[in-house]
Design a protein around this motif. Sequence first.
Motif, PDB file in Angstrom:
ATOM      1  N   LEU A  25      -0.284  12.632   7.786  1.00  0.00           N
ATOM      2  CA  LEU A  25       0.149  12.608   6.387  1.00  0.00           C
ATOM      3  C   LEU A  25       1.538  12.008   6.263  1.00  0.00           C
ATOM      4  CD1 LEU A  25      -0.095  13.404   3.389  1.00  0.00           C
ATOM      5  CD2 LEU A  25       0.757  15.674   4.016  1.00  0.00           C
ATOM      6  N   GLN A  26       1.634  10.986   5.437  1.00  0.00           N
ATOM      7  CA  GLN A  26       2.921  10.375   5.115  1.00  0.00           C
ATOM      8  C   GLN A  26       3.075  10.393   3.595  1.00  0.00           C
ATOM      9  OE1 GLN A  26       1.840   6.693   7.401  1.00  0.00           O
ATOM     10  NE2 GLN A  26       3.985   6.787   8.029  1.00  0.00           N
ATOM     11  N   VAL A  27       4.235  10.816   3.111  1.00  0.00           N
ATOM     12  CA  VAL A  27       4.477  10.903   1.681  1.00  0.00           C
ATOM     13  C   VAL A  27       5.677  10.038   1.313  1.00  0.00           C
ATOM     14  CG1 VAL A  27       5.053  12.408  -0.264  1.00  0.00           C
ATOM     15  CG2 VAL A  27       3.439  13.183   1.472  1.00  0.00           C
ATOM     16  N   VAL A  28       5.497   9.258   0.258  1.00  0.00           N
ATOM     17  CA  VAL A  28       6.524   8.335  -0.191  1.00  0.00           C
ATOM     18  C   VAL A  28       6.968   8.722  -1.596  1.00  0.00           C
ATOM     19  CG1 VAL A  28       7.060   5.932  -0.753  1.00  0.00           C
ATOM     20  CG2 VAL A  28       5.524   6.465   1.154  1.00  0.00           C
ATOM     21  N   HIS A  29       8.263   8.704  -1.833  1.00  0.00           N
ATOM     22  CA  HIS A  29       8.800   8.946  -3.180  1.00  0.00           C
ATOM     23  C   HIS A  29       8.842   7.619  -3.920  1.00  0.00           C
ATOM     24  CE1 HIS A  29      12.502   9.606  -5.907  1.00  0.00           C
ATOM     25  NE2 HIS A  29      11.412  10.019  -6.533  1.00  0.00           N
ATOM     26  N   GLY A  30       8.059   7.512  -4.983  1.00  0.00           N
ATOM     27  CA  GLY A  30       8.052   6.278  -5.756  1.00  0.00           C
ATOM     28  C   GLY A  30       6.919   6.254  -6.762  1.00  0.00           C
ATOM     29  N   LYS A  31       6.790   5.149  -7.459  1.00  0.00           N
ATOM     30  CA  LYS A  31       5.763   4.972  -8.486  1.00  0.00           C
ATOM     31  C   LYS A  31       4.524   4.312  -7.875  1.00  0.00           C
ATOM     32  CE  LYS A  31       9.322   4.112 -11.995  1.00  0.00           C
ATOM     33  NZ  LYS A  31       9.821   3.135 -13.002  1.00  0.00           N
ATOM     34  N   PHE A  32       3.343   4.729  -8.352  1.00  0.00           N
ATOM     35  CA  PHE A  32       2.131   4.097  -7.826  1.00  0.00           C
ATOM     36  C   PHE A  32       1.985   2.662  -8.322  1.00  0.00           C
ATOM     37  CE2 PHE A  32       0.515   6.732 -11.436  1.00  0.00           C
ATOM     38  CZ  PHE A  32       0.077   5.712 -12.266  1.00  0.00           C
ATOM     39  N   SER A  33       2.764   2.293  -9.345  1.00  0.00           N
ATOM     40  CA  SER A  33       2.742   0.891  -9.787  1.00  0.00           C
ATOM     41  C   SER A  33       3.337  -0.024  -8.725  1.00  0.00           C
ATOM     42  CB  SER A  33       3.510   0.738 -11.106  1.00  0.00           C
ATOM     43  OG  SER A  33       4.841   1.205 -10.979  1.00  0.00           O
ATOM     44  N   ASN A  34       4.091   0.552  -7.788  1.00  0.00           N
ATOM     45  CA  ASN A  34       4.659  -0.217  -6.667  1.00  0.00           C
ATOM     46  C   ASN A  34       3.859   0.029  -5.397  1.00  0.00           C
ATOM     47  OD1 ASN A  34       6.796  -1.142  -8.325  1.00  0.00           O
ATOM     48  ND2 ASN A  34       7.966   0.718  -7.926  1.00  0.00           N
ATOM     49  N   LEU A  35       2.565   0.254  -5.557  1.00  0.00           N
ATOM     50  CA  LEU A  35       1.692   0.612  -4.436  1.00  0.00           C
ATOM     51  C   LEU A  35       1.783  -0.382  -3.280  1.00  0.00           C
ATOM     52  CD1 LEU A  35      -0.597   2.320  -3.211  1.00  0.00           C
ATOM     53  CD2 LEU A  35      -2.218   0.936  -4.522  1.00  0.00           C
ATOM     54  N   LYS A  36       1.705  -1.646  -3.574  1.00  0.00           N
ATOM     55  CA  LYS A  36       1.707  -2.660  -2.512  1.00  0.00           C
ATOM     56  C   LYS A  36       2.965  -2.580  -1.657  1.00  0.00           C
ATOM     57  CE  LYS A  36      -1.312  -6.194  -4.516  1.00  0.00           C
ATOM     58  NZ  LYS A  36      -1.407  -7.613  -4.954  1.00  0.00           N
ATOM     59  N   SER A  37       4.106  -2.458  -2.306  1.00  0.00           N
ATOM     60  CA  SER A  37       5.352  -2.420  -1.537  1.00  0.00           C
ATOM     61  C   SER A  37       5.467  -1.129  -0.730  1.00  0.00           C
ATOM     62  CB  SER A  37       6.558  -2.566  -2.475  1.00  0.00           C
ATOM     63  OG  SER A  37       6.605  -1.496  -3.408  1.00  0.00           O
ATOM     64  N   HIS A  38       4.963  -0.010  -1.272  1.00  0.00           N
ATOM     65  CA  HIS A  38       4.988   1.252  -0.522  1.00  0.00           C
ATOM     66  C   HIS A  38       4.141   1.138   0.748  1.00  0.00           C
ATOM     67  CE1 HIS A  38       7.204   3.097  -3.649  1.00  0.00           C
ATOM     68  NE2 HIS A  38       6.208   3.284  -4.483  1.00  0.00           N
ATOM     69  N   LEU A  39       2.940   0.607   0.609  1.00  0.00           N
ATOM     70  CA  LEU A  39       2.052   0.479   1.770  1.00  0.00           C
ATOM     71  C   LEU A  39       2.614  -0.512   2.781  1.00  0.00           C
ATOM     72  CD1 LEU A  39      -1.475   0.489   0.061  1.00  0.00           C
ATOM     73  CD2 LEU A  39      -0.261   2.375   1.157  1.00  0.00           C
ATOM     74  N   ARG A  40       3.210  -1.567   2.283  1.00  0.00           N
ATOM     75  CA  ARG A  40       3.800  -2.556   3.178  1.00  0.00           C
ATOM     76  C   ARG A  40       4.934  -1.944   3.984  1.00  0.00           C
ATOM     77  NH1 ARG A  40       5.451  -5.925  -0.451  1.00  0.00           N
ATOM     78  NH2 ARG A  40       3.363  -6.802  -0.787  1.00  0.00           N
ATOM     79  N   SER A  41       5.730  -1.078   3.341  1.00  0.00           N
ATOM     80  CA  SER A  41       6.864  -0.453   4.040  1.00  0.00           C
ATOM     81  C   SER A  41       6.399   0.504   5.136  1.00  0.00           C
ATOM     82  CB  SER A  41       7.745   0.299   3.040  1.00  0.00           C
ATOM     83  OG  SER A  41       7.065   1.440   2.517  1.00  0.00           O
ATOM     84  N   LEU A  42       5.166   1.014   5.010  1.00  0.00           N
ATOM     85  CA  LEU A  42       4.608   1.924   6.012  1.00  0.00           C
ATOM     86  C   LEU A  42       3.786   1.184   7.068  1.00  0.00           C
ATOM     87  CD1 LEU A  42       3.419   4.823   3.666  1.00  0.00           C
ATOM     88  CD2 LEU A  42       5.451   4.785   5.123  1.00  0.00           C
ATOM     89  N   GLY A  43       3.710  -0.126   6.948  1.00  0.00           N
ATOM     90  CA  GLY A  43       2.972  -0.914   7.924  1.00  0.00           C
ATOM     91  C   GLY A  43       1.474  -0.931   7.706  1.00  0.00           C
ATOM     92  N   VAL A  44       1.027  -0.535   6.523  1.00  0.00           N
ATOM     93  CA  VAL A  44      -0.406  -0.560   6.208  1.00  0.00           C
ATOM     94  C   VAL A  44      -0.805  -1.994   5.888  1.00  0.00           C
ATOM     95  CG1 VAL A  44      -2.217   0.272   4.661  1.00  0.00           C
ATOM     96  CG2 VAL A  44      -0.349   1.795   5.345  1.00  0.00           C
ATOM     97  N   LYS A  45      -1.828  -2.464   6.565  1.00  0.00           N
ATOM     98  CA  LYS A  45      -2.245  -3.851   6.390  1.00  0.00           C
ATOM     99  C   LYS A  45      -3.420  -3.961   5.434  1.00  0.00           C
ATOM    100  CE  LYS A  45      -0.723  -5.005  11.079  1.00  0.00           C
ATOM    101  NZ  LYS A  45      -1.134  -5.507  12.419  1.00  0.00           N
ATOM    102  N   LYS A  46      -3.648  -5.156   4.969  1.00  0.00           N
ATOM    103  CA  LYS A  46      -4.739  -5.424   4.043  1.00  0.00           C
ATOM    104  C   LYS A  46      -6.075  -5.046   4.683  1.00  0.00           C
ATOM    105  CE  LYS A  46      -6.679  -9.099   1.153  1.00  0.00           C
ATOM    106  NZ  LYS A  46      -6.568 -10.541   0.772  1.00  0.00           N
ATOM    107  N   GLY A  47      -6.888  -4.304   3.946  1.00  0.00           N
ATOM    108  CA  GLY A  47      -8.196  -3.902   4.446  1.00  0.00           C
ATOM    109  C   GLY A  47      -8.217  -2.565   5.156  1.00  0.00           C
TER     110      GLY A  47
END
Length: 233
Positions: free
Chosen positions: A105-127
Motif C-alpha cells: 500500500l502506497q498513499v499519495v497526498h494530492g488530487k485525483f485530477s493529477n493521477l498521471k503525475s502521481h503514478l509516474r512519481s511512484l514508478g507505475v508504468k503504462k498498462g
Amino acid sequence: APPLPSMLPSTRPLSCHRRQFGCHAARAALVHTAVMQREVLRWLKPSLRSSREGAEQLLVDCTFGSGGHSFSFLRQTPCRVVGIDRDAEIIRLTQNARKEWGTRLQVVHGKFSNLKSHLRSLGVKKGEVSALLLDIGVSSFQLDTAPRGFSFKRELDSPLDMRMDQSEDTPTALSFVNEAPEEELGNIFWKYGGERHAKKDCQGDHPVSYRTPYSDYRSACGHHSGCSPQQKD
C-alpha cells in the motif's frame, strides 16, 4: 434526514485528533465502512485476483479517505494498492492503520485530477493498473468534523471553511461569501444549491444585507432564514 447510525468503536481515539476535532470525528474516521463496499468488491475483484506473469495486480484508489475500500481489497485479494487523497488530515489519521500492509500500500497526498503525475512519481508504468476506483464526494469524516465546515447539523458556531484540504492556502467558504459579488453568489446558490430565492437572498437591500459579515454557520443560517419566504403547507 434521520441521524446516521453510530459506528464508534470501544477503543480510544488518537489524543491529538480528539483535542482538535473531538472524539466522534476521530473514531468515525478510523472505522468508517464504505456504503457500497460489497458491490465494489464484487465488480472489481475479478480484475485483481489473477497475477500476470507473477506480478501483483494494481488497484488505484483515487479517493482513499479512511481506507475502507482499499483495506477490503488488500484483505480479500493479492493485489497492491496506490491510494490518492486530497485531504492531508485523513492521510495523517490513517498512518498507523496503513502500516499493516507494508509495501503493498502506497498513499499519495494530492488530487485525483493529477493521477498521471502521481503514478509516474511512484514508478507505475503504462498498462500496470488493473483497476481504478473513485468514490467521489465529501467524506463522512469531513461531514462529522465540525471545524471542517461541511455540515450545519453539528455545531452552528463552526467556521465556514469547506476546504477539501485545510493544508492548502486557498480561500475558505467564509472569505468567499463575504467577498464575492451578489450576482455571483446568487447564481451559485441557484444553480448548484437549487435555491429558488437565492438571488433575492443575496440582494443588499434586504433587511439583513449579505454584506453583513458572516462569521460562522449561525450567522449564515440566520441571514438565509430571515430572507427566504416561509414554506406553505
